[in-house]
Motif scaffolding. Structure first.
Motif, PDB file in Angstrom:
ATOM      1  N   SER A   1       8.583  -2.659  -7.712  1.00 50.25           N
ATOM      2  CA  SER A   1       9.614  -1.687  -8.141  1.00 50.25           C
ATOM      3  C   SER A   1       8.824  -0.227  -8.369  1.00 50.25           C
ATOM      4  N   ARG A   2       7.581  -0.023  -8.315  1.00 50.38           N
ATOM      5  CA  ARG A   2       7.161   1.201  -8.461  1.00 50.38           C
ATOM      6  C   ARG A   2       6.868   1.587  -7.068  1.00 50.38           C
ATOM      7  N   THR A   3       7.154   1.129  -6.082  1.00 50.47           N
ATOM      8  CA  THR A   3       7.399   1.617  -4.528  1.00 50.47           C
ATOM      9  C   THR A   3       8.804   2.200  -4.243  1.00 50.47           C
TER      10      THR A   3
ATOM     11  N   LYS B   1       0.721  -1.227  -0.106  1.00 50.02           N
ATOM     12  CA  LYS B   1      -0.004   0.077   0.123  1.00 50.02           C
ATOM     13  C   LYS B   1       0.754   1.304  -0.106  1.00 50.02           C
ATOM     14  N   ALA B   2       1.988   1.107  -0.168  1.00 44.34           N
ATOM     15  CA  ALA B   2       3.069   2.185   0.253  1.00 44.34           C
ATOM     16  C   ALA B   2       3.387   3.136  -1.026  1.00 44.34           C
ATOM     17  N   ASP B   3       3.518   4.388  -0.782  1.00 40.67           N
ATOM     18  CA  ASP B   3       4.213   5.067  -1.636  1.00 40.67           C
ATOM     19  C   ASP B   3       5.595   5.273  -1.780  1.00 40.67           C
ATOM     20  N   VAL B   4       5.851   5.385  -0.369  1.00 46.51           N
ATOM     21  CA  VAL B   4       7.501   5.143   0.024  1.00 46.51           C
ATOM     22  C   VAL B   4       7.649   4.269   1.247  1.00 46.51           C
ATOM     23  N   VAL B   5       8.646   3.361   1.109  1.00 45.86           N
ATOM     24  CA  VAL B   5       8.999   2.633   2.278  1.00 45.86           C
ATOM     25  C   VAL B   5      10.519   3.128   2.577  1.00 45.86           C
ATOM     26  N   HIS B   6      10.649   3.532   4.024  1.00 44.90           N
ATOM     27  CA  HIS B   6      11.413   4.053   4.563  1.00 44.90           C
ATOM     28  C   HIS B   6      12.207   3.077   5.358  1.00 44.90           C
ATOM     29  N   LEU B   7      13.430   2.570   5.036  1.00 46.03           N
ATOM     30  CA  LEU B   7      14.007   1.355   5.856  1.00 46.03           C
ATOM     31  C   LEU B   7      15.313   1.977   6.735  1.00 46.03           C
ATOM     32  N   HIS B   8      14.979   1.589   7.992  1.00 43.02           N
ATOM     33  CA  HIS B   8      16.087   2.081   8.630  1.00 43.02           C
ATOM     34  C   HIS B   8      17.005   1.152   9.006  1.00 43.02           C
ATOM     35  N   ALA B   9      18.477   1.255   8.465  1.00 44.59           N
ATOM     36  CA  ALA B   9      19.560   0.264   8.304  1.00 44.59           C
ATOM     37  C   ALA B   9      20.572   0.631   9.387  1.00 44.59           C
ATOM     38  N   PRO B  10      21.213  -0.373  10.022  1.00 43.02           N
ATOM     39  CA  PRO B  10      21.216  -1.919   9.796  1.00 43.02           C
ATOM     40  C   PRO B  10      20.089  -2.530  10.290  1.00 43.02           C
ATOM     41  N   ASN B  11      19.530  -3.441   9.406  1.00 42.27           N
ATOM     42  CA  ASN B  11      18.397  -4.201   9.366  1.00 42.27           C
ATOM     43  C   ASN B  11      18.338  -5.419   8.659  1.00 42.27           C
ATOM     44  N   MET B  12      18.761  -6.476   9.026  1.00 43.39           N
ATOM     45  CA  MET B  12      18.827  -7.601   8.330  1.00 43.39           C
ATOM     46  C   MET B  12      17.631  -8.181   7.630  1.00 43.39           C
TER      47      MET B  12
ATOM     48  N   LEU C   1       8.969  10.985  -5.105  1.00 45.13           N
ATOM     49  CA  LEU C   1       7.456  10.835  -5.577  1.00 45.13           C
ATOM     50  C   LEU C   1       7.493  11.638  -6.832  1.00 45.13           C
ATOM     51  N   ARG C   2       8.058  12.717  -6.989  1.00 45.53           N
ATOM     52  CA  ARG C   2       8.401  13.496  -8.259  1.00 45.53           C
ATOM     53  C   ARG C   2       9.069  12.696  -9.393  1.00 45.53           C
ATOM     54  N   ALA C   3      10.141  12.124  -9.056  1.00 42.19           N
ATOM     55  CA  ALA C   3      10.669  11.454  -9.963  1.00 42.19           C
ATOM     56  C   ALA C   3      10.168   9.970 -10.446  1.00 42.19           C
ATOM     57  N   ALA C   4       9.183   9.714  -9.664  1.00 43.07           N
ATOM     58  CA  ALA C   4       8.339   8.436 -10.223  1.00 43.07           C
ATOM     59  C   ALA C   4       7.167   9.022 -10.885  1.00 43.07           C
ATOM     60  N   ASN C   5       6.862  10.357 -11.209  1.00 42.25           N
ATOM     61  CA  ASN C   5       6.025  10.886 -11.959  1.00 42.25           C
ATOM     62  C   ASN C   5       4.492  10.651 -11.217  1.00 42.25           C
ATOM     63  N   THR C   6       4.675  10.587  -9.876  1.00 42.59           N
ATOM     64  CA  THR C   6       3.488  10.453  -8.950  1.00 42.59           C
ATOM     65  C   THR C   6       2.947  11.749  -8.812  1.00 42.59           C
ATOM     66  N   THR C   7       1.516  11.698  -8.658  1.00 42.42           N
ATOM     67  CA  THR C   7       0.995  12.818  -8.536  1.00 42.42           C
ATOM     68  C   THR C   7       1.320  13.509  -7.076  1.00 42.42           C
TER      69      THR C   7
ATOM     70  N   MET D   1      10.754  15.292   4.399  1.00 38.47           N
ATOM     71  CA  MET D   1       9.518  15.224   3.855  1.00 38.47           C
ATOM     72  C   MET D   1       9.928  15.631   2.392  1.00 38.47           C
ATOM     73  N   SER D   2      11.122  16.744   2.208  1.00 41.23           N
ATOM     74  CA  SER D   2      11.760  16.937   0.980  1.00 41.23           C
ATOM     75  C   SER D   2      12.198  15.854   0.043  1.00 41.23           C
ATOM     76  N   ALA D   3      12.766  14.871   0.930  1.00 42.74           N
ATOM     77  CA  ALA D   3      13.337  13.708   0.177  1.00 42.74           C
ATOM     78  C   ALA D   3      12.192  12.891  -0.323  1.00 42.74           C
ATOM     79  N   TYR D   4      11.111  12.770   0.339  1.00 47.34           N
ATOM     80  CA  TYR D   4       9.985  11.929  -0.006  1.00 47.34           C
ATOM     81  C   TYR D   4       9.458  12.461  -1.245  1.00 47.34           C
ATOM     82  N   ASP D   5       9.429  13.850  -1.225  1.00 48.12           N
ATOM     83  CA  ASP D   5       8.649  14.640  -2.360  1.00 48.12           C
ATOM     84  C   ASP D   5       9.641  14.286  -3.659  1.00 48.12           C
ATOM     85  N   GLY D   6      10.823  14.314  -3.516  1.00 51.13           N
ATOM     86  CA  GLY D   6      11.814  14.257  -4.627  1.00 51.13           C
ATOM     87  C   GLY D   6      11.418  12.989  -5.146  1.00 51.13           C
TER      88      GLY D   6
END
Length: 386
Positions: free
Chosen positions: A107-109, A85-96, A373-379, A366-371
């Protein structure tokens, strides 16, 4: 409105540097009107879901711990389900396991990997993880490092430097928390009227508390070292205190409530971080000390963000790793000069306000998310911006 899913290891009320960052960013995105979920591990056998500050927290039980990395099939399934259901997955690493899950999302996420630390000193497990980390970073659409110093020193990140952006960590301002907290009576009696040299962290080898205990032998007589936290080295450190003859100079306070810790930060004369290698990638606790205007004495760890966070001569002093004598001398220099202590105190507070506030950190993410989503041509979801 964007749908953001965090893959984390733990979440509030579990404490830790990465956990506090996850809480801050998840809550900030939710307050901005986005739909936010966090998938994390639960230390009890039961799975559960709950809403905390507008964030859906999905907790999955730990089936096994491998070199401090939690594993569990339910976590894997919850990550995959939430990512659908995600537009963005934000993974906190390290996390095996989180890294493995990320390889299976569509791939669209958009995938943002928040690189809190390299995997260090894990032996065979570290060798196994390297191919997984490389695959994760190839899949990532963006990689966030917490300091340029750490990003430049990371061999793992080097092949992917074109994807790396730097967003320093931010924390809430402690001045907004009030000042009516009190110490537990037993701890109050141990401290008395002495100046507090405060250190907070898990009692594990890389935190360098042995050096701080050795330094206590040379600290000003009107001072006391208070180390807050629990961990596997408690008995070893207690023995070092006895062996060094500093039972009256060093207090292992154990884990404390937030209120008691707040009271300690308010009472402390300075904060000390004696960590010994790059597992201390940033030192979130340094920011917490800065919010209280505490001068800092920290280790000058090559390739770590710590000596960048604690700007030498501005917010505190940085000393060679594991050098108990230098640690004591730096603490005594601050404790013995109210003028220097005041100057560094103001510098610490000003550095926090300029670089490390929670609002600035959230806005940059938030700006990183915006970038992405814009790169993915998402609304464009206007609510991604604060």
């Amino acid at each position: 409105m964007a749908h953001i899913v965090h893959f984390g290891k733990y979440y509030f009320p579990d404490a830790g540097g990465i956990e506090s960052v996850t809480v801050s960013l998840a809550k900030g995105a939710a307050l901005a009107g986005n739909t936010v979920s966090v998938v994390c591990f639960e230390k009890t056998p039961a799975s559960k879901k709950e809403m905390i500050d507008g964030v859906q927290v999905i907790r999955a039980p730990i089936a096994k711990l491998l070199a401090s990395q939690p594993l569990g099939f339910q976590y894997f399934l919850q990550c995959l389900s939430s990512a659908k259901k995600a537009d963005v997955v934000h993974l906190h690493a390290p996390n095996m396991l989180g890294a493995l899950c990320a390889l299976f999302i569509h791939s669209r996420t958009r995938l943002l990997v928040h690189w809190h630390s390299d995997v260090l000193n894990k032996g065979f497990i570290g060798k196994i993880l390297r191919p997984l980390e490389s695959a994760l970073l190839r899949r990532a659409n963006s990689i966030i490092a917490t300091s340029q110093v750490y990003a430049d020193a990371s061999e793992t990140l080097a092949p992917f430097k074109d994807k790396v952006a730097v967003v320093p960590i931010g924390v809430p301002d402690a001045k907004h928390e009030g000042s009516d907290s009190q110490l537990p009576p037993a701890l109050e009696s141990q401290i008395g009227s002495r100046k507090i040299v405060l250190a907070v962290g898990r009692l594990v080898p890389y935190k360098g508390f042995n050096a701080l205990i050795q330094a206590a032998q040379q600290l000003a007589k009107d001072s006391v070292v208070v180390i807050v936290g629990g961990g596997p080295l408690h008995q070893e450190l207690q023995q070092a205190i006895v062996h060094g003859g500093v039972e009256d100079r060093v207090v292992l306070a154990g884990r404390l409530s937030d209120a008691a810790l707040h009271a300690l930060f308010e009472r402390a004369a300075l904060y000390c971080l004696p960590s010994t290698y790059r597992a201390e990638a940033f030192g979130v606790v340094l920011l917490e000390a800065m919010t209280y205007g505490l001068p800092i004495v920290a280790s000058d760890i090559p390739g770590s963000g710590v000596p960048w966070v604690n700007q030498h001569g501005v917010s505190g002093l940085n000393v060679p790793i594991g050098d108990a004598k230098a640690l004591a001398e730096a603490c005594n220099q601050i404790l013995g000069s109210e003028e220097l202590r005041s100057t560094l105190s103001k510098g610490a507070r000003q550095r926090f306000l300029a670089e490390f506030t929670e609002d600035v950190s959230v806005e940059r993410i938030m700006s990183a998310y915006d970038g992405l989503l814009r790169a993915a041509n998402t609304t464009y979801p206007r609510s991604v911006h604060r």
